[in-house]
Design an enzyme around this catalytic site. Structure first.
Site, PDB file in Angstrom:
ATOM      1  N   HIS A   1      46.395  39.768  38.459  1.00 37.73           N
ATOM      2  CA  HIS A   1      46.419  39.636  39.975  1.00 37.73           C
ATOM      3  C   HIS A   1      45.284  38.870  40.545  1.00 37.73           C
ATOM      4  O   HIS A   1      45.246  38.643  41.726  1.00 37.73           O
ATOM      5  CB  HIS A   1      46.501  40.853  40.721  1.00 37.73           C
TER       6      HIS A   1
HETATM    7  C1  UD1 Z   1      43.117  43.319  46.508  1.00 29.95           C
HETATM    8  C2  UD1 Z   1      41.575  43.383  46.295  1.00 29.95           C
HETATM    9  C3  UD1 Z   1      41.138  43.193  44.883  1.00 29.95           C
HETATM   10  C4  UD1 Z   1      42.001  44.399  44.259  1.00 29.95           C
HETATM   11  C5  UD1 Z   1      43.426  44.339  44.456  1.00 29.95           C
HETATM   12  C6  UD1 Z   1      44.038  45.569  43.706  1.00 29.95           C
HETATM   13  C7  UD1 Z   1      40.220  42.045  48.200  1.00 29.95           C
HETATM   14  C8  UD1 Z   1      39.555  40.700  48.598  1.00 29.95           C
HETATM   15  N1  UD1 Z   1      41.300  42.015  47.268  1.00 29.95           N
HETATM   16  O1  UD1 Z   1      43.609  42.021  45.847  1.00 29.95           O
HETATM   17  O2  UD1 Z   1      39.915  43.340  44.799  1.00 29.95           O
HETATM   18  O3  UD1 Z   1      41.593  44.154  42.927  1.00 29.95           O
HETATM   19  O4  UD1 Z   1      43.721  44.228  45.530  1.00 29.95           O
HETATM   20  O5  UD1 Z   1      45.368  45.369  43.524  1.00 29.95           O
HETATM   21  O6  UD1 Z   1      40.243  42.853  48.928  1.00 29.95           O
HETATM   22  N2  UD1 Z   1      50.982  41.799  48.889  1.00 29.95           N
HETATM   23  C9  UD1 Z   1      52.389  42.189  49.156  1.00 29.95           C
HETATM   24  N3  UD1 Z   1      52.664  43.504  49.186  1.00 29.95           N
HETATM   25  C10 UD1 Z   1      51.687  44.447  49.082  1.00 29.95           C
HETATM   26  C11 UD1 Z   1      50.309  43.853  48.897  1.00 29.95           C
HETATM   27  C12 UD1 Z   1      49.881  42.400  48.869  1.00 29.95           C
HETATM   28  O7  UD1 Z   1      53.224  41.434  49.242  1.00 29.95           O
HETATM   29  O8  UD1 Z   1      51.738  45.579  49.210  1.00 29.95           O
HETATM   30  C13 UD1 Z   1      50.681  40.268  48.936  1.00 29.95           C
HETATM   31  C14 UD1 Z   1      50.646  39.557  50.208  1.00 29.95           C
HETATM   32  O9  UD1 Z   1      51.299  38.210  50.172  1.00 29.95           O
HETATM   33  C15 UD1 Z   1      49.067  39.391  50.286  1.00 29.95           C
HETATM   34  C16 UD1 Z   1      48.809  39.176  48.654  1.00 29.95           C
HETATM   35  O10 UD1 Z   1      49.835  40.051  48.014  1.00 29.95           O
HETATM   36  O11 UD1 Z   1      48.770  38.237  51.144  1.00 29.95           O
HETATM   37  C17 UD1 Z   1      47.197  39.407  48.321  1.00 29.95           C
HETATM   38  O12 UD1 Z   1      47.089  40.763  48.697  1.00 29.95           O
HETATM   39  P1  UD1 Z   1      45.592  41.064  49.022  1.00 29.95           P
HETATM   40  O13 UD1 Z   1      45.512  42.609  49.420  1.00 29.95           O
HETATM   41  O14 UD1 Z   1      45.068  39.924  50.021  1.00 29.95           O
HETATM   42  O15 UD1 Z   1      44.593  40.792  47.825  1.00 29.95           O
HETATM   43  P2  UD1 Z   1      45.074  41.462  46.308  1.00 29.95           P
HETATM   44  O16 UD1 Z   1      45.179  40.143  45.375  1.00 29.95           O
HETATM   45  O17 UD1 Z   1      46.111  42.211  46.430  1.00 29.95           O
HETATM   46  N1  UDP Z   2      48.134  50.218  38.252  1.00 29.44           N
HETATM   47  C1  UDP Z   2      49.695  50.857  38.664  1.00 29.44           C
HETATM   48  N2  UDP Z   2      50.585  50.062  38.441  1.00 29.44           N
HETATM   49  C2  UDP Z   2      50.642  48.835  38.176  1.00 29.44           C
HETATM   50  C3  UDP Z   2      49.292  48.032  37.938  1.00 29.44           C
HETATM   51  C4  UDP Z   2      48.163  48.978  38.056  1.00 29.44           C
HETATM   52  O1  UDP Z   2      49.388  52.217  38.900  1.00 29.44           O
HETATM   53  O2  UDP Z   2      51.714  48.312  38.108  1.00 29.44           O
HETATM   54  C5  UDP Z   2      47.038  50.915  38.512  1.00 29.44           C
HETATM   55  C6  UDP Z   2      46.182  51.091  37.434  1.00 29.44           C
HETATM   56  O3  UDP Z   2      46.668  51.922  36.591  1.00 29.44           O
HETATM   57  C7  UDP Z   2      44.988  51.482  38.050  1.00 29.44           C
HETATM   58  C8  UDP Z   2      44.817  50.624  39.179  1.00 29.44           C
HETATM   59  O4  UDP Z   2      46.148  50.460  39.631  1.00 29.44           O
HETATM   60  O5  UDP Z   2      44.569  52.537  38.331  1.00 29.44           O
HETATM   61  C9  UDP Z   2      44.130  49.357  39.426  1.00 29.44           C
HETATM   62  O6  UDP Z   2      44.493  48.494  40.425  1.00 29.44           O
HETATM   63  P1  UDP Z   2      44.671  46.798  40.145  1.00 29.44           P
HETATM   64  O7  UDP Z   2      44.365  46.386  38.884  1.00 29.44           O
HETATM   65  O8  UDP Z   2      45.273  46.320  41.386  1.00 29.44           O
HETATM   66  O9  UDP Z   2      43.212  46.568  40.933  1.00 29.44           O
HETATM   67  P2  UDP Z   2      41.619  46.520  40.527  1.00 29.44           P
HETATM   68  O10 UDP Z   2      41.341  47.955  39.711  1.00 29.44           O
HETATM   69  O11 UDP Z   2      41.476  45.252  39.677  1.00 29.44           O
HETATM   70  O12 UDP Z   2      40.583  46.359  41.472  1.00 29.44           O
END
Ligand code: UD1
Ligand code: UDP
Length: 364
Positions: A206
């Site tokens: 991601h």
């Molecule tokens: C964010 C965090 C990242 C973390 C990740 C965990 C920042 C800068 N990044 O990244 O550090 O590792 O969360 O998963 O805060 N979206 C949906 N539905 C949702 C959530 C997101 O459709 O429920 C889509 C939206 O288009 C959004 C994009 O995903 O614009 C990215 O989401 P965003 O929260 O901006 O960043 P992550 O890549 O999730």
């Molecule tokens: N996770 C989850 N379902 C998924 C992918 C991740 O429950 O399909 C959980 C994972 O086990 C961990 C957390 O989400 O506890 C990690 O989140 P993510 O990888 O989105 O973010 P990061 O740790 O990189 O910030």
């Protein structure tokens, strides 16, 4: 009773907050008010965590998501200030390194409310990552800095931060210990029941640096597709990845035998599927550590990691997406094991340690 205002917004923060929320509540000394910024909002990215981990419902749900980093952070900042003014907390608690973290810490700092940062001191030393900026700034604004590892303590020291720093272990270790067995016994997804334990790869991708770079995303898709001809590959898609795959026209490539592209999993289903994997391929911070907690070899598709001790111990290997032969590295990593000579993430009592230090600080 002292009041703690907890800011969460993204999937990994719900996991971390679950453990601490429970510890704050059972201490009987705190009134915790949870604010959900809305950064993650799909039921599979948010509600399922509150339900499975019994996290109290947020008192404030700000509903802020999407947009550029500046826009998202700015809107959160605007919305958080009145909440903090109304609630008048004794401490603001923030987790990790997301835009919700920096918005929460900045709003608190401007109002002179002390900040406690859980997962302080991590560094990738890559300032192009939005998370690196978020974590550095949050650390420099925090009164209490809860470090998961000794490396994190040393990183803070290099930046002159020594006061308020506590080595408490990794709160995700607490969560994996607490929920890991429950997950293994009772939360196998339908798909996992069809797969033999130890005979599939789990992949999660991601990070913006991978999803938003067409060359990198193409290399990852090709590698996973090729691997799936040899061993099943389970690929729960983060919404960001799902959207980029569609936009870049890579979605169809993943429709092949042996490749299981699925919705994001609930936390318990995820812990169960991690425990049965032969290999985990990821760019997630949390998943790298969970792989180690469950003693599964892991490849991290990034140039750096904040969790360098896992690379040193041989449980994790960094893979250069554009220059390494990902398929070959995967083949060689299945069955490999790292060292267990030391345990870098504490004893699994990080939440209790944090409550102890916050209590001590507030009774000064
Ligand atoms: C964010 C965090 C990242 C973390 C990740 C965990 C920042 C800068 N990044 O990244 O550090 O590792 O969360 O998963 O805060 N979206 C949906 N539905 C949702 C959530 C997101 O459709 O429920 C889509 C939206 O288009 C959004 C994009 O995903 O614009 C990215 O989401 P965003 O929260 O901006 O960043 P992550 O890549 O999730
Ligand atoms: N996770 C989850 N379902 C998924 C992918 C991740 O429950 O399909 C959980 C994972 O086990 C961990 C957390 O989400 O506890 C990690 O989140 P993510 O990888 O989105 O973010 P990061 O740790 O990189 O910030």
């Amino acid at each position: 009773m002292k009041k703690i205002l907890t800011i969460v917004g993204a999937r990994p923060q719900f996991v971390k907050a679950a453990m601490l929320s429970n510890a704050l509540c059972t201490s009987g000394c705190f009134n915790e008010v949870i604010v959900h910024t809305g950064q993650h909002y799909d039921p599979s990215m948010s509600d399922v965590f509150f339900r499975q981990l019994s996290i109290p419902a947020p008192a404030h749900a700000l509903g802020i998501a999407g947009g550029g980093h500046g826009e998202m952070t700015g809107r959160m900042l605007c919305a958080l200030e009145p909440v903090m003014l109304k609630e008048e907390p004794d401490f603001v608690l923030v987790y990790g390194d997301t835009n919700s973290t920096i918005a929460g810490s900045l709003a608190a700092a401007k109002l002179h409310i002390p900040i406690a940062h859980v997962e302080a001191g991590l560094r990738s030393y890559n300032r192009h990552m939005p998370e690196e900026v978020n974590r550095i700034l949050t650390d420099h604004m925090s009164e209490l800095l809860f470090c998961p590892t000794e490396n994190a303590v040393q990183n803070l020291k290099k930046e002159g931060i020594v006061s308020g720093v506590h080595l408490v272990g990794d709160i995700m270790f607490d969560a994996a210990l607490h929920f890991g067995q429950i997950a293994k016994d009772s939360f196998k997804s339908e798909l996992q029941q069809q797969l033999a334990a130890g005979e599939y790869i789990l992949a999660t991708i991601h990070r913006q640096e991978n999803t938003d770079n067409p060359h990198k995303l193409a290399a990852i898709v090709h590698a996973l597709t090729k691997l799936s001809q040899e061993i099943p590959v389970v690929f729960p898609l983060h919404p960001r990845t799902r959207d980029r795959l569609t936009e870049m026209g890579f979605g169809d490539l993943l429709r092949c035998r042996g490749m299981y592209v699925i919705e994001p999993l609930g936390y318990l289903e995820m812990l169960a599927i991690e425990q049965g994997a032969a290999l985990i391929i990821t760019d997630s911070g949390g998943v790298q550590k969970e792989a180690y907690f469950f003693q599964v070899p892991c490849l991290t598709l990034r140039d750096q990691t904040e969790w360098g001790e896992l690379v040193d111990m041989g449980w994790n290997r960094l893979v250069d997406v554009l220059n390494d032969d990902i398929v070959d590295v995967c083949r060689n990593s299945i069955g490999s094991r790292g060292s267990n000579n030391f345990s870098p993430y504490g004893r699994g009592d990080s939440a209790q340690e944090i409550v102890k230090h916050i209590s001590a600080e507030l009774s000064k």
